[in-house]
Scaffold this motif. Structure first.
Motif, short mmCIF file in Angstrom:
data_model
loop_
_atom_site.label_atom_id
_atom_site.label_comp_id
_atom_site.label_asym_id
_atom_site.label_seq_id
_atom_site.Cartn_x
_atom_site.Cartn_y
_atom_site.Cartn_z
N LEU A 202 0.92 -1.12 -0.06
CA LEU A 202 0.12 0.04 -0.02
C LEU A 202 0.88 1.28 0.10
CD1 LEU A 202 -2.70 -1.08 2.67
CD2 LEU A 202 -2.98 -0.96 0.06
N TRP A 203 2.02 1.25 0.73
CA TRP A 203 2.86 2.44 0.76
C TRP A 203 3.64 2.78 -0.45
CZ3 TRP A 203 5.76 3.74 5.94
CH2 TRP A 203 4.83 3.92 7.10
N GLY A 204 3.74 1.59 -1.09
CA GLY A 204 4.55 1.62 -2.59
C GLY A 204 3.54 2.07 -3.48
N ILE A 205 2.25 1.74 -3.37
CA ILE A 205 1.25 2.35 -4.29
C ILE A 205 1.25 3.77 -4.12
CG2 ILE A 205 -1.55 2.39 -4.91
CD1 ILE A 205 -1.15 -0.42 -4.15
N LEU A 206 1.14 4.33 -2.79
CA LEU A 206 1.03 5.73 -2.44
C LEU A 206 2.32 6.58 -2.74
CD1 LEU A 206 -0.83 5.53 1.05
CD2 LEU A 206 -1.62 6.20 -1.45
N GLY A 207 3.40 5.87 -3.50
CA GLY A 207 4.67 6.60 -3.77
C GLY A 207 5.87 6.38 -2.80
N ILE A 208 5.63 5.82 -1.76
CA ILE A 208 6.53 5.76 -0.82
C ILE A 208 7.45 4.44 -0.79
CG2 ILE A 208 7.28 5.43 2.05
CD1 ILE A 208 4.61 6.65 2.43
N ASP A 209 8.89 4.59 -1.03
CA ASP A 209 9.94 3.37 -1.40
C ASP A 209 9.75 2.45 -0.17
OD1 ASP A 209 11.64 1.79 -1.96
OD2 ASP A 209 13.12 3.40 -2.51
#
Length: 364
Positions: A41-48
């Motif tokens: 989910l964090w990856g989808i939101l742009g967080i590595d």
């Protein structure tokens, strides 16, 4: 401490240890899945997800510790009503959610090092709601785990209770044989004494003593080889042979290999005793007693046959099968092998009585 109390204490300790291991594994799996989902989910939101992994691992580790605290609290009320478990689960989840939100903020300050340090109440609210949902979900999983273990424990205790009840029933049925046999044998000894056969009576008393010592040492719940059971019955027939040697003829017809078949101890005693009492004892002629064993499909059939007197009333009394001996055999076999064991008796010819036991064929 009494033995039964020690057993209960040991069972409780084993139950708690097993529950603890299951909780540890469930907690690890739960938070591992949570780590994977949140990383995606964090990856989808742009967080590595790689950069955020150390902080997330610390946060998840703290969440795992908090979830174990929830589990420990709920375990203490495992015997309470479901409403109590719900209240405790919700309350502890709320406390853990606030704690986890605070830890999340501290980790944010530690890793991001914002300047100045400010609180984003919107993100804090999202974190609190997310943490609350996570811990409530854990509470539901743990309640399911609790009920799973409680169900298994109830099934185990029910099985033990049934086994103990069956054991008590089997012992009661087995031990009823001895007074019945003893009564008949003492009558035979009395008869020998009345006839003046004191030497034969003495031998019979000694044989009786050896036979009773052997039978009383047997465990009614342990099966024995058919060969051993037949040897034991040979001792009984030797006792009765002291009185009926001129009228009793014995023949054994055991199919090859069945000597190793397992049978309940003393299961043949009432059948052979019945043949001697109602067959030999009531007939002035020579009576043949036939003990046979055969394989019928996947079952073992053991039969005892004997001639009966021409007196139809005598034959009718034996064929009725209402005596304690035949009834005990039927009850023991049905209790030991429910649904597949049976004892059937009756006249096969006007002057031939047969009692047959059927049970699953098991080899030693």
């Amino acid at each position: 401490m009494k033995p039964e109390d020690e057993a209960k204490s040991g069972d409780e300790s084993a139950y708690i240890a097993s529950m603890r291991r299951a909780t540890l594994w469930l907690g690890f799996l739960y938070w591992f899945v949570e780590f994977l989902i949140s990383s995606i989910l964090w990856g989808i939101l742009g967080i590595d997800p790689i950069v955020s992994a150390p902080g997330k691992l610390l946060l998840m580790s703290c969440g795992m510790v908090l979830s174990y605290g929830i589990a420990a609290t709920m375990f203490r009320v495992r015997h309470r009503h479901i409403a109590t478990k719900i209240v405790v689960g919700f309350s502890t989840s709320l406390i853990a959610a606030f704690a986890n939100t605070g830890i999340d903020f501290l980790l944010y300050v530690l890793f991001v090092r914002p300047d100045p340090i400010t609180v984003d109440w919107t993100n804090t609210g999202y974190t609190l709601v997310y943490s609350m949902a996570t811990f409530v979900g854990w509470s539901f999983f743990f309640v399911a785990l609790l009920y799973s273990f409680e169900l298994r424990e109830r099934e185990r205790r029910l099985a033990i209770s049934r086994e103990e009840a069956l054991a008590a029933q089997m012992r009661a049925l087995r031990y009823q044989v001895n007074p019945h046999f003893l009564f008949n044998t003492l009558n035979s000894i009395t008869g020998l004494i009345e006839e003046g056969q004191t030497v034969a009576a003495t031998r019979m008393v000694m044989s009786l003593s050896n036979f009773l010592r052997t039978t009383l040492e047997l465990d009614p719940l342990h099966d024995v080889r058919l060969a051993d059971e037949l040897d034991l019955q040979a001792g009984y027939l030797h006792i009765e042979g002291e009185r009926y040697s001129d009228r009793m003829k014995l023949r054994m017809d055991i199919a090859s290999g069945l000597e190793e078949a397992l049978v309940p101890s003393l299961i043949l005693q009432p059948l052979i005793e019945n043949a001697v009492k109602h067959g030999v004892g009531r007939s002035p002629e020579q009576v043949e007693i036939v003990i046979s064993a055969a394989k019928v499909g996947q079952s073992l059939e053991i039969a005892v046959e004997n001639d009966i007197a021409a007196d139809t009333d005598s034959g009718r009394r034996q064929s009725s099968g209402t005596g304690i001996g035949l009834k005990n055999v039927a009850d023991r076999v049905q209790a030991r092998f429910p649904g597949v064991g049976a004892c059937v008796s009756g006249l096969v010819t006007p002057r031939r009585f047969r009692a047959a036991i059927t049970m699953p064929l098991r080899l030693a």
